[in-house]
Write a protein that holds these residues in place. Structure first.
Motif, PDB file in Angstrom:
ATOM      1  N   GLU A  61      49.728  26.989  95.152  1.00  0.00           N
ATOM      2  CA  GLU A  61      50.466  26.556  96.339  1.00  0.00           C
ATOM      3  C   GLU A  61      49.803  27.223  97.532  1.00  0.00           C
ATOM      4  O   GLU A  61      49.821  28.440  97.667  1.00  0.00           O
ATOM      5  CB  GLU A  61      51.940  26.965  96.220  1.00  0.00           C
ATOM      6  N   ARG A  62      49.137  26.416  98.378  1.00  0.00           N
ATOM      7  CA  ARG A  62      48.355  26.924  99.509  1.00  0.00           C
ATOM      8  C   ARG A  62      47.324  27.958  99.053  1.00  0.00           C
ATOM      9  O   ARG A  62      47.103  28.975  99.698  1.00  0.00           O
ATOM     10  CB  ARG A  62      49.270  27.534 100.569  1.00  0.00           C
ATOM     11  N   GLU A  86      52.672  12.122  87.722  1.00  0.00           N
ATOM     12  CA  GLU A  86      51.326  12.525  88.126  1.00  0.00           C
ATOM     13  C   GLU A  86      50.426  12.863  86.927  1.00  0.00           C
ATOM     14  O   GLU A  86      49.203  12.793  87.032  1.00  0.00           O
ATOM     15  CB  GLU A  86      51.400  13.740  89.062  1.00  0.00           C
ATOM     16  N   GLU A 102      49.098  16.365  92.834  1.00  0.00           N
ATOM     17  CA  GLU A 102      49.790  16.956  93.980  1.00  0.00           C
ATOM     18  C   GLU A 102      51.276  16.679  93.794  1.00  0.00           C
ATOM     19  O   GLU A 102      51.719  15.530  93.807  1.00  0.00           O
ATOM     20  CB  GLU A 102      49.289  16.344  95.292  1.00  0.00           C
ATOM     21  N   ASN A 104      55.263  17.464  94.884  1.00  0.00           N
ATOM     22  CA  ASN A 104      56.210  18.007  95.856  1.00  0.00           C
ATOM     23  C   ASN A 104      57.493  18.425  95.140  1.00  0.00           C
ATOM     24  O   ASN A 104      58.113  17.618  94.439  1.00  0.00           O
ATOM     25  CB  ASN A 104      56.535  16.953  96.923  1.00  0.00           C
ATOM     26  N   ASP A 106      61.365  19.771  95.375  1.00  0.00           N
ATOM     27  CA  ASP A 106      62.486  19.794  96.327  1.00  0.00           C
ATOM     28  C   ASP A 106      63.308  21.063  96.152  1.00  0.00           C
ATOM     29  O   ASP A 106      62.922  21.985  95.435  1.00  0.00           O
ATOM     30  CB  ASP A 106      63.347  18.540  96.172  1.00  0.00           C
ATOM     31  N   CYS A 109      64.239  22.850  92.633  1.00  0.00           N
ATOM     32  CA  CYS A 109      63.259  23.522  91.771  1.00  0.00           C
ATOM     33  C   CYS A 109      63.768  24.896  91.339  1.00  0.00           C
ATOM     34  O   CYS A 109      64.319  25.650  92.150  1.00  0.00           O
ATOM     35  CB  CYS A 109      61.930  23.660  92.507  1.00  0.00           C
ATOM     36  N   ARG A 115      60.261  25.926  96.435  1.00  0.00           N
ATOM     37  CA  ARG A 115      61.174  24.838  96.798  1.00  0.00           C
ATOM     38  C   ARG A 115      60.716  24.192  98.101  1.00  0.00           C
ATOM     39  O   ARG A 115      60.322  24.882  99.045  1.00  0.00           O
ATOM     40  CB  ARG A 115      62.594  25.380  96.950  1.00  0.00           C
ATOM     41  N   ASN A 116      60.761  22.860  98.124  1.00  0.00           N
ATOM     42  CA  ASN A 116      60.345  22.073  99.286  1.00  0.00           C
ATOM     43  C   ASN A 116      58.881  22.332  99.664  1.00  0.00           C
ATOM     44  O   ASN A 116      58.510  22.259 100.833  1.00  0.00           O
ATOM     45  CB  ASN A 116      61.250  22.369 100.482  1.00  0.00           C
ATOM     46  N   LYS A 117      58.068  22.617  98.643  1.00  0.00           N
ATOM     47  CA  LYS A 117      56.647  22.858  98.889  1.00  0.00           C
ATOM     48  C   LYS A 117      55.804  21.994  97.955  1.00  0.00           C
ATOM     49  O   LYS A 117      56.278  21.516  96.922  1.00  0.00           O
ATOM     50  CB  LYS A 117      56.300  24.330  98.689  1.00  0.00           C
ATOM     51  N   LYS A 118      54.540  21.833  98.336  1.00  0.00           N
ATOM     52  CA  LYS A 118      53.600  21.050  97.525  1.00  0.00           C
ATOM     53  C   LYS A 118      52.744  22.002  96.680  1.00  0.00           C
ATOM     54  O   LYS A 118      52.195  22.969  97.191  1.00  0.00           O
ATOM     55  CB  LYS A 118      52.703  20.197  98.413  1.00  0.00           C
ATOM     56  N   SER A 120      49.487  22.164  94.014  1.00  0.00           N
ATOM     57  CA  SER A 120      48.311  21.447  93.511  1.00  0.00           C
ATOM     58  C   SER A 120      48.023  21.908  92.087  1.00  0.00           C
ATOM     59  O   SER A 120      47.864  23.110  91.837  1.00  0.00           O
ATOM     60  CB  SER A 120      47.099  21.727  94.404  1.00  0.00           C
TER      61      SER A 120
END
Length: 313
Positions: A61-62, A86, A102, A104, A106, A109, A115-118, A120
């Protein structure tokens, strides 16, 4: 001088080890062909829905690792609805290839920090179990085995290979059995200093073998300590066997006047040193002419023992 008494070593009338019959051979040939098809598919066939794949997954994540989602051997049946859609990105990929996802997450989670993050996810396919295998036609055979034109030719080739391996396995069983029998009927009083010297060599060789293995066993690595009772006991068993085998071989050499001639030595060495690469490999195993001569002498004695001690039933 330590007392060594060689037991009976001729006319032992040992039973010939059993090989496989025609039915076993046909089964083994079929299994070998199916294995070749599986290997060919993994190199040439893409993943389809309902195939089962083993994947190594890395999640970030990032750019920060999310260890909860990282797995080394995740088994996934492509299309399984209990997985996120996916994961279907695996379709069209081959063994060894990777695919990305990818996702997402909500507010529901279970992992609060994403939570509320993407996130990879990068997945690499490490194995594939295909739901369907292709029909084994002559065309497919020619792709898998370039020296075979038909399925029948492929069967004949594999049968010849398996027969050769089977005969080699039987011969090895005969060698092991005749040596074991002679050793059991022989006796030797082990000298403590002699035994300890040999044992220390075996311990070091065993350690090196375990550590240098291409896929080392963690449990065995934890045991490679001479203070570990099981490890030491196993090394002692190997040492006793090695000493007794050498004594038996040497004694039979002397009694039967078995030797390796200069011509035999030169001929055998030539077989192992046909080019520079072969010569380098040969030197690793036989750093001196004496070490190779001892190897040839051992082989000659074992062959002589097999000829003189087995009855076919």
């Amino acid at each position: 001088m330590h007392k060594f008494i060689l037991g009976q070593y001729k006319n032992l009338s040992l039973a010939e080890p059993k090989g496989f019959d025609q039915k076993d051979l046909e089964k083994a040939v079929l299994e070998s062909i199916l294995n070749t098809v599986d290997i060919w598919c993994k190199q040439n066939t893409t993943v389809e829905e309902e195939d089962v794949i083993i994947i190594k997954v890395e999640a970030k994540e990032r750019g920060v690792l999310v260890p909860e989602f990282c797995q080394n051997k995740l088994q996934y049946k492509v299309g399984d609805k209990s997985y996120l859609k996916e994961f279907m990105n695996a379709i069209g990929k081959k063994l060894g290839e990777s695919f990305s996802m990818e996702i997402n997450f909500d507010e529901t989670c279970v992992i609060e920090r994403i939570r509320n993050k993407k996130v990879s996810l990068y997945a690499t396919i490490t194995d594939v179990l295909y739901k369907k295998i292709p029909e084994i036609t002559d065309d497919l055979v020619q792709k898998m085995e370039t020296d075979c034109r038909t399925l029948d030719e492929m069967k004949e080739k594999y049968a010849a290979i398996l027969k050769s391996r089977g005969l080699a396995n039987i011969y090895q069983q005969k060698r092991d059995l005749v040596l074991k029998t002679i050793i059991e009927n022989s006796s030797y009083e082990f000298d403590e200093d002699e035994f300890d010297q040999a044992l220390n060599k075996i311990i070091e060789q065993t350690k090196m073998s375990i550590m240098n293995s291409s896929s080392p066993d963690i449990d065995r690595i934890m045991q490679i300590n001479e203070n570990d009772a099981y490890f030491r006991m196993e090394c002692e068993r190997v040492t006793r066997r090695m000493i007794m085998e050498n004594l038996v071989i040497n004694e039979i050499c002397n009694m039967e006047q078995i030797e390796v001639t200069t011509e035999e030595f030169a001929l055998e060495k030539a077989k192992y040193t046909e080019d520079e690469a072969a010569s380098e490999e040969f030197t690793k195993y036989f750093p001196t002419d004496q070490s190779f001569e001892l190897y040839l002498l051992r082989e000659k004695v074992l062959h002589w023992l097999c000829l003189n001690n087995f009855n076919v039933h």
